[in-house]
Design an enzyme around this catalytic site. Structure first.
Site, PDB file in Angstrom:
ATOM      1  NE  ARG A 102      -3.276   0.149   2.712  1.00 24.80           N
ATOM      2  CZ  ARG A 102      -4.196   1.318   3.424  1.00 24.80           C
ATOM      3  NH1 ARG A 102      -4.881   1.375   2.384  1.00 24.80           N
ATOM      4  NH2 ARG A 102      -4.050   2.748   4.166  1.00 24.80           N
ATOM      5  CB  ALA A 103       4.313   1.988   1.005  1.00 22.60           C
ATOM      6  NE  ARG A 145      -2.356   4.201   1.015  1.00 23.76           N
ATOM      7  CZ  ARG A 145      -2.724   4.939   1.684  1.00 23.76           C
ATOM      8  NH1 ARG A 145      -4.209   5.575   1.504  1.00 23.76           N
ATOM      9  NH2 ARG A 145      -2.723   5.246   2.832  1.00 23.76           N
ATOM     10  CB  CYS A 186       7.327  32.427  25.950  1.00 25.12           C
ATOM     11  SG  CYS A 186       7.662  30.160  25.933  1.00 25.12           S
ATOM     12  CB  CYS A 200      11.041  33.025  27.678  1.00 30.36           C
ATOM     13  SG  CYS A 200      10.970  32.339  26.035  1.00 30.36           S
ATOM     14  CG  ASN A 250       1.133  21.412  34.102  1.00 30.57           C
ATOM     15  OD1 ASN A 250       0.794  22.840  34.154  1.00 30.57           O
ATOM     16  ND2 ASN A 250       1.124  20.676  33.431  1.00 30.57           N
ATOM     17  CG  HIS A 289      10.510  30.760  22.330  1.00 31.60           C
ATOM     18  ND1 HIS A 289       9.836  30.649  23.627  1.00 31.60           N
ATOM     19  CD2 HIS A 289       9.766  31.051  21.039  1.00 31.60           C
ATOM     20  CE1 HIS A 289       8.611  30.671  22.593  1.00 31.60           C
ATOM     21  NE2 HIS A 289       8.968  30.890  21.141  1.00 31.60           N
ATOM     22  CG  ASN A 342       2.803  15.546  23.417  1.00 33.20           C
ATOM     23  OD1 ASN A 342       2.446  14.949  23.310  1.00 33.20           O
ATOM     24  ND2 ASN A 342       1.206  15.747  23.938  1.00 33.20           N
ATOM     25  CB  SER A 385      -0.547  24.213  24.282  1.00 29.36           C
ATOM     26  OG  SER A 385       0.414  24.226  25.134  1.00 29.36           O
ATOM     27  CG  HIS A 425      10.296  27.226  25.744  1.00 33.78           C
ATOM     28  ND1 HIS A 425      10.841  29.224  26.199  1.00 33.78           N
ATOM     29  CD2 HIS A 425      11.306  26.827  26.442  1.00 33.78           C
ATOM     30  CE1 HIS A 425      11.900  29.098  26.338  1.00 33.78           C
ATOM     31  NE2 HIS A 425      12.158  27.515  27.272  1.00 33.78           N
ATOM     32  CG  HIS A 471       7.936  23.253  26.967  1.00 36.82           C
ATOM     33  ND1 HIS A 471       7.529  22.749  25.981  1.00 36.82           N
ATOM     34  CD2 HIS A 471       6.448  21.922  27.497  1.00 36.82           C
ATOM     35  CE1 HIS A 471       6.482  22.894  25.699  1.00 36.82           C
ATOM     36  NE2 HIS A 471       5.815  21.692  26.314  1.00 36.82           N
ATOM     37  CD  GLN A 480       2.882  17.953  29.980  1.00 35.69           C
ATOM     38  OE1 GLN A 480       2.143  17.994  30.814  1.00 35.69           O
ATOM     39  NE2 GLN A 480       2.554  18.420  28.211  1.00 35.69           N
ATOM     40  CG  HIS A 530       6.902   2.633  28.810  1.00 39.71           C
ATOM     41  ND1 HIS A 530       6.409   2.681  27.098  1.00 39.71           N
ATOM     42  CD2 HIS A 530       5.984   3.323  29.762  1.00 39.71           C
ATOM     43  CE1 HIS A 530       5.129   3.029  27.208  1.00 39.71           C
ATOM     44  NE2 HIS A 530       5.323   3.740  28.340  1.00 39.71           N
ATOM     45  CD  GLU A 584      -4.442   2.956  11.813  1.00 37.72           C
ATOM     46  OE1 GLU A 584      -4.616   4.204  11.636  1.00 37.72           O
ATOM     47  OE2 GLU A 584      -2.901   2.515  11.955  1.00 37.72           O
ATOM     48  CD  GLN A 595      -2.355   0.025   7.582  1.00 36.43           C
ATOM     49  OE1 GLN A 595      -2.365   0.939   7.504  1.00 36.43           O
ATOM     50  NE2 GLN A 595      -2.137  -0.225   6.102  1.00 36.43           N
TER      51      GLN A 595
HETATM   52 ZN   LIG Z   1       9.548  30.380  25.583  1.00 38.30          ZN
END
Ligand SMILES: [Zn+2]
Length: 340
Positions: free
Chosen positions: A27-28, A30, A51, A54, A76, A113, A153, A161, A164, A166, A168, A281, A317, A323
């Site tokens: 399928r790669a 397609r 920010c 900062c 947080n 930043h 993330n 969001s 900068h 960072h 968690q 982990h 999925e 998949q």
């Molecule tokens: Zn910043």
């Protein structure tokens, strides 16, 4: 390797979670007619007065960040888990719930930043590693905390969001689902074989050398045989340790080097600041020996074909199994060539 794996549909077993992933190499080829994401390659300045991460800026709760020089950690302001929430349980017929306590922190990787881990020197990434070690140790020593999840993330496409640099740390009283699966699979293997599941897997991977992207004295970066995300990778310590506090200073530098190598290669892959969720982990902090645990770090990047084409986990999925189209071996070949 069996060449059928590059040509025909098959499923691969994830030894760490006990789950299967469907691979569809044909399928790669397609053509893509789906959604394109916006790419942001704007140059950010080293400091942004709006920010909240900062150095020296004021956060939404009114607290002022110190004028930090390297890494800065704070609790947080909008934590998903709280240390002071009450303990309770609900057992009403088939309705079951339990309270969950925890502590959530934010860790700024750099005061700059404009940077990401990919732009940072190995020495500076090592300061982040040292901070992860300290936080795991400190949070894990709290009786209420039985597990510490370190993650990042990166990128708007991952729902991040703030650009900068960072990550968690969410720590809590029970094991989250993904960790619970790995805890069980590693425990079953250890009890049967008296050796590390991931250690034995790594030996096989180093010998096959088909999915290894990079290695130094103490770490290997590879695409797991059962990877779900197109360019998913895992950093595996060559020596079995249950958690990051157990590694030597030399290993810590080796880990920082591995992070530097893979994040730089990612940025080159589609010539963009490569988005991903990454996480470590490692063993629960439940006071047990956790001899079956072999800690590792995983990167789950959403991009599929270019900076603007993202993989969606939808349809089959959501209702069946994860998949993928491009095989882990093809992805490894591409990333391997971008390591510098
Ligand atoms: Zn910043």
């Amino acid at each position: 390797m069996n060449t059928n794996l590059q040509d025909f549909s098959h499923k691969r077993f994830n030894i760490l979670t006990g789950e299967w992933v469907l691979v569809s190499p044909h399928r790669a080829k397609r053509p893509w007619q789906g959604q394109n994401e916006a790419v942001s390659n704007e140059q950010r300045s080293a400091r942004d007065s709006s920010c909240y991460l900062c150095a020296g800026n004021t956060r939404i709760n009114g607290e002022e960040n110190p004028k930090y020089k390297d890494v800065f950690v704070f609790t947080n302001d909008f934590a998903a888990l709280q240390a002071t929430s009450p303990k309770f349980a609900v057992n009403e017929g088939l309705l079951k719930a339990e309270s969950e306590q925890g502590i959530c922190k934010v860790i700024c990787f750099s005061p700059d930043h404009s940077k990401s881990l990919a732009d940072m020197e190995v020495d500076d990434i090592n300061k982040v590693v040292k901070t992860w070690q300290n936080e795991y140790k400190e949070l894990g020593a709290n009786d209420m905390i039985n597990y510490v999840q370190i993650f990042e993330n990166k990128g708007a496409v991952m729902g991040c969001s703030n650009p900068h640099p960072h990550g968690q740390i969410w720590s809590q009283s029970t094991l989250p689902n993904e960790v619970d699966k790995k805890n069980q699979q590693q425990n079953i293997y250890y009890n049967k074989n008296r050796s590390s599941l991931l250690g034995d897997y790594l030996k096989q991977e180093l010998e096959a050398n088909e999915r290894i992207i990079y290695q130094n004295d103490d770490f290997a970066v590879l695409i797991p045989f059962w990877a779900i995300w197109p360019f998913e990778t895992m950093i595996v310590p060559k020596k079995q340790h249950s958690n990051i506090t157990k590694i030597s200073d030399k290993e810590s530098v080796g880990f920082a080097d591995a992070i530097s190598k893979i994040t730089k290669a990612y940025d080159k892959l589609f010539e963009c600041s490569f988005p991903y969720s990454s996480g470590i982990h490692q063993s629960p902090t439940n006071g047990e020996s956790n001899k079956h645990w072999h800690w590792h770090m995983s990167f789950y990047p959403p991009l599929l074909r270019s900076a603007t084409v993202k993989k969606f986990m939808v349809g089959y999925e959501m209702f069946g199994s994860p998949q993928r189209d491009i095989t882990p071996e093809q992805a490894a070949d591409r990333l391997k060539n971008l390591i510098q």
